[in-house]
Motif scaffolding. Structure first.
Motif, PDB file in Angstrom:
ATOM      1  N   SER A  33       0.864  -1.175   0.000  1.00  0.00           N
ATOM      2  CA  SER A  33       0.000   0.000   0.000  1.00  0.00           C
ATOM      3  C   SER A  33       0.904   1.230   0.000  1.00  0.00           C
ATOM      4  CB  SER A  33      -0.898   0.022   1.238  1.00  0.00           C
ATOM      5  OG  SER A  33      -1.755  -1.104   1.261  1.00  0.00           O
ATOM      6  N   TYR A  34       0.440   2.319  -0.615  1.00  0.00           N
ATOM      7  CA  TYR A  34       1.284   3.508  -0.762  1.00  0.00           C
ATOM      8  C   TYR A  34       0.548   4.774  -0.331  1.00  0.00           C
ATOM      9  CZ  TYR A  34       4.528   0.777  -3.660  1.00  0.00           C
ATOM     10  OH  TYR A  34       5.433  -0.150  -4.119  1.00  0.00           O
ATOM     11  N   GLY A  35       1.337   5.789  -0.038  1.00  0.00           N
ATOM     12  CA  GLY A  35       0.812   7.116   0.221  1.00  0.00           C
ATOM     13  C   GLY A  35       1.837   8.147  -0.214  1.00  0.00           C
ATOM     14  N   VAL A  36       1.373   9.315  -0.649  1.00  0.00           N
ATOM     15  CA  VAL A  36       2.259  10.380  -1.120  1.00  0.00           C
ATOM     16  C   VAL A  36       2.062  11.631  -0.267  1.00  0.00           C
ATOM     17  CG1 VAL A  36       2.805  11.943  -3.012  1.00  0.00           C
ATOM     18  CG2 VAL A  36       2.359   9.542  -3.482  1.00  0.00           C
ATOM     19  N   GLY A  37       3.169  12.203   0.178  1.00  0.00           N
ATOM     20  CA  GLY A  37       3.142  13.471   0.888  1.00  0.00           C
ATOM     21  C   GLY A  37       3.647  14.581  -0.017  1.00  0.00           C
ATOM     22  N   ILE A  38       3.008  15.752   0.058  1.00  0.00           N
ATOM     23  CA  ILE A  38       3.385  16.895  -0.783  1.00  0.00           C
ATOM     24  C   ILE A  38       3.394  18.164   0.066  1.00  0.00           C
ATOM     25  CG2 ILE A  38       2.857  18.228  -2.855  1.00  0.00           C
ATOM     26  CD1 ILE A  38       1.183  15.871  -3.836  1.00  0.00           C
ATOM     27  N   THR A  39       4.475  18.937  -0.015  1.00  0.00           N
ATOM     28  CA  THR A  39       4.530  20.253   0.608  1.00  0.00           C
ATOM     29  C   THR A  39       5.184  21.219  -0.374  1.00  0.00           C
ATOM     30  OG1 THR A  39       6.703  19.921   1.633  1.00  0.00           O
ATOM     31  CG2 THR A  39       4.769  19.257   2.924  1.00  0.00           C
ATOM     32  N   SER A  40       5.128  22.499  -0.074  1.00  0.00           N
ATOM     33  CA  SER A  40       5.739  23.479  -0.975  1.00  0.00           C
ATOM     34  C   SER A  40       6.098  24.756  -0.225  1.00  0.00           C
ATOM     35  CB  SER A  40       4.782  23.812  -2.125  1.00  0.00           C
ATOM     36  OG  SER A  40       3.596  24.420  -1.629  1.00  0.00           O
ATOM     37  N   ASN A  41       7.020  25.508  -0.837  1.00  0.00           N
ATOM     38  CA  ASN A  41       7.388  26.855  -0.379  1.00  0.00           C
ATOM     39  C   ASN A  41       7.848  26.881   1.081  1.00  0.00           C
ATOM     40  OD1 ASN A  41       6.631  27.936  -2.915  1.00  0.00           O
ATOM     41  ND2 ASN A  41       4.488  27.970  -2.261  1.00  0.00           N
ATOM     42  N   TYR A  42       8.830  26.050   1.400  1.00  0.00           N
ATOM     43  CA  TYR A  42       9.424  26.041   2.736  1.00  0.00           C
ATOM     44  C   TYR A  42      10.726  26.825   2.725  1.00  0.00           C
ATOM     45  CZ  TYR A  42       6.489  22.657   5.229  1.00  0.00           C
ATOM     46  OH  TYR A  42       5.454  22.028   5.878  1.00  0.00           O
TER      47      TYR A  42
END
Length: 252
Positions: free
Chosen positions: A160-169
């Motif tokens: 099973s998989y999951g994706v984390g996404i963040t931006s502008n740190y």
């Protein structure tokens, strides 16, 4: 004359910064396969003048990441309210792990490889401790092309998989920490989630207002969750992490 020189310097610095490359160890982008019964984990620090301190920080984060891999409790809830005029989202994330697991990892790990780049110090560790270090490619590289998993999750019967996404740190160390954790929360959502919907109709002065409240939540304890891939979108300043868990995790 001074003003002109100042502008030239700023332009030069901007060009140098825009053309600079970010180098990372191969095993930071793609976690290598580990021997049976052994787990790998990476740790990283920011830019430090003191190399010894940078190594200590990187090891501390590697141990924390290893403890999360072994077992982590995730409590997630998101409430969405919409009435046709506006839409509000109220998410809540809570991640915790057993401190005793962290102490056990700290007493029973082996450094496998380390690297210093223009971004900071990286280290790869194995747990439980192993006598012979396996050969791991230790070349530094730049980020590659955008992986397919950033757009669509891998299709697998085994994982099973999951994706984390963040931006502008402002700080890439915090960015990767949050991105890794969001990947685990996304994995939890893909494994099990409870949903509740409340629909209400209100009549006032011959006007009808419809509102809807949707709640999604879960409280899960996950074992053997690995951050197996990372990718940084330099053009859009976005961070991606891919988390994986075997559908039937092997007993420790």
């Amino acid at each position: 004359m001074k003003t002109r020189f100042f502008v030239i310097v700023l332009v030069s610095l901007f060009i140098c910064g825009a053309n600079s490359q970010t180098f990372i160890p191969e095993w930071f982008e793609e976690l290598p396969d580990s021997p049976a019964g052994v787990f790998y984990s990476v740790g990283y620090s920011g830019k430090y003048q003191n190399q010894c301190l940078a190594r200590e920080v990187a090891i501390s984060r590697a141990l924390s990441n290893m403890a999360k891999q072994h077992q982590v409790r995730l409590i997630f809830e998101i409430e969405e309210y919409a009435d046709g005029r506006f839409r509000l989202l109220n998410p809540s994330f809570d991640l915790s792990y057993d401190e005793s697991v962290l102490l056990n990892v700290a007493a029973n790990y082996t450094p496998i490889d380390s690297s210093i780049t223009n971004e900071g110090y990286y280290i790869l560790i194995a747990c439980p401790s192993i006598e012979r270090r396996p050969h791991i490619p230790s070349n530094n590289k730049t980020w590659g092309e955008q992986p397919k998993w950033t757009k669509i999750l891998p299709n697998s019967r085994r994982y099973s998989y999951g994706v984390g996404i963040t931006s502008n740190y402002s700080f890439w160390v915090r960015a990767w920490k949050d991105t890794d954790e969001y990947a685990r929360f996304d994995l939890g959502k893909n494994i099990e989630i409870e949903a509740e919907s409340i629909h209400a109709v209100k009549r006032e002065n011959k006007f009808i207002t419809e509102s809807k409240i949707i709640r999604q939540s879960y409280d899960l304890t996950l074992k053997q969750t690995l951050i197996v891939s990372r990718w940084y979108d330099r053009e859009n300043d976005m961070y991606y992490s891919l988390c994986r868990q075997a559908r039937n995790p092997a007993p420790h």
